[in-house]
Motif scaffolding. Structure first.
Motif, mmCIF file in Angstrom:
data_model
loop_
_atom_site.group_PDB
_atom_site.id
_atom_site.type_symbol
_atom_site.label_atom_id
_atom_site.label_comp_id
_atom_site.label_asym_id
_atom_site.label_seq_id
_atom_site.Cartn_x
_atom_site.Cartn_y
_atom_site.Cartn_z
ATOM 1 N N GLY A 1 0.804 -1.204 0.000
ATOM 2 C CA GLY A 1 0.000 0.000 0.000
ATOM 3 C C GLY A 1 0.840 1.259 0.000
ATOM 4 O O GLY A 1 2.043 1.243 -0.274
ATOM 5 N N ALA A 2 0.201 2.363 0.346
ATOM 6 C CA ALA A 2 0.818 3.687 0.308
ATOM 7 C C ALA A 2 0.807 4.320 1.688
ATOM 8 O O ALA A 2 -0.095 4.081 2.498
ATOM 9 N N ASN A 3 1.821 5.132 1.948
ATOM 10 C CA ASN A 3 1.915 5.923 3.179
ATOM 11 C C ASN A 3 1.825 7.402 2.822
ATOM 12 O O ASN A 3 2.380 7.835 1.814
ATOM 13 N N LEU A 4 1.159 8.155 3.672
ATOM 14 C CA LEU A 4 1.145 9.610 3.580
ATOM 15 C C LEU A 4 1.611 10.118 4.936
ATOM 16 O O LEU A 4 0.845 10.105 5.907
ATOM 17 N N THR A 5 2.890 10.514 5.044
ATOM 18 C CA THR A 5 3.493 10.744 6.350
ATOM 19 C C THR A 5 4.278 12.051 6.399
ATOM 20 O O THR A 5 4.612 12.645 5.375
ATOM 21 N N TYR B 1 5.704 4.088 0.490
ATOM 22 C CA TYR B 1 5.013 2.823 0.221
ATOM 23 C C TYR B 1 5.301 1.819 1.332
ATOM 24 O O TYR B 1 6.190 2.021 2.180
ATOM 25 N N GLN B 2 4.569 0.726 1.332
ATOM 26 C CA GLN B 2 4.766 -0.368 2.275
ATOM 27 C C GLN B 2 4.502 -1.697 1.572
ATOM 28 O O GLN B 2 3.580 -1.804 0.756
ATOM 29 N N LEU B 3 5.319 -2.700 1.880
ATOM 30 C CA LEU B 3 5.172 -4.033 1.318
ATOM 31 C C LEU B 3 5.514 -5.057 2.387
ATOM 32 O O LEU B 3 6.448 -4.844 3.172
ATOM 33 N N MET C 1 6.415 -5.543 7.746
ATOM 34 C CA MET C 1 6.322 -4.671 6.588
ATOM 35 C C MET C 1 7.629 -3.907 6.354
ATOM 36 O O MET C 1 8.254 -3.417 7.298
ATOM 37 N N TRP C 2 8.027 -3.821 5.095
ATOM 38 C CA TRP C 2 9.055 -2.871 4.668
ATOM 39 C C TRP C 2 8.314 -1.565 4.384
ATOM 40 O O TRP C 2 7.406 -1.517 3.548
ATOM 41 N N THR C 3 8.673 -0.502 5.119
ATOM 42 C CA THR C 3 7.905 0.739 5.054
ATOM 43 C C THR C 3 8.823 1.910 4.747
ATOM 44 O O THR C 3 9.840 2.099 5.411
#
Length: 198
Positions: free
Chosen positions: A31-35, A50-52, A71-73
């Motif tokens: 997915g996606a991160n908004l940070t 992103y995160q996987l 998760m790899w973030t």
């Protein structure tokens, strides 16, 4: 921090084995991160990353389940215009600099099914910083701590083996390295999709 993560992984495996009779599933997600990094000398804008990784679902009855993830973030942020003026030992040119932080994140949420297709969740998230920009402070000093503890909360839509997750998170601890005189905290939103494979 590494010893704590090792203990956590062993504990999760033990819980998984003892609860397998009630339902244990594994899957992958992304997915996606908004940070942003909240604090003085850091930009107040949100940035995409992103995160996987993978997840497990450990059933605790009809309504409750535990969902650990690995998760790899990637978090992206930017230093503010006054970074060099505020931060001790800041190098020349470190103001308005893009920064990328990659974490191995392990959220462990307790989920409650309000409906068969909708659940709420909350819990801690443990993270280890895998790499960071070394060009912010003089002499290659680390600007960010290697370990972080966060609180996450959100909701999940469940469609059989497929789910969509929306989440908010914020750090509990200060992520600056101790060489910086101002507290920094990661915070933001995550959206992800996952699918069971086992």
């Amino acid at each position: 921090m590494k010893s704590k993560l090792s203990f956590l992984v062993v504990a999760l495996m033990a819980v998984s084995l003892t609860t397998s009779a009630q339902g244990l599933h594994f899957g992958v997600k992304g997915g996606a991160n908004l940070t942003k990094v909240d604090g003085k000398a850091m930009s107040d804008e949100f940035n995409y990353g992103y995160q996987l990784g993978g997840f497990a679902e450990i059933g605790l009855g009809k309504k409750w389940f535990i969902q650990p993830e690995v998760m790899w973030t990637e978090y992206r942020t930017r230093t503010a215009d006054d970074f060099e003026d505020i931060i001790n030992n800041a190098i020349e040119g470190s103001s308005r600099k893009d920064v990328k932080l990659n974490y191995l994140a392990i959220p462990i949420t307790l989920n409650y099914r309000l409906l068969d297709w909708f659940s709420l969740h909350a819990g801690p998230q443990f993270g280890v910083l895998l790499n960071q920009d070394k060009n912010l402070l003089e002499n290659g000093k680390d600007a960010f701590n290697s370990g972080v503890v966060s609180f996450v909360t959100g909701a999940q839509l469940n469609f059989g083996g497929f789910h969509v997750t929306g989440r908010y998170f914020t750090n509990i601890n200060d992520i600056n390295s101790g060489d910086v005189d101002n507290a920094w905290k990661n915070k933001g939103f995550q959206v992800g999709v996952g699918i069971r494979i086992l």
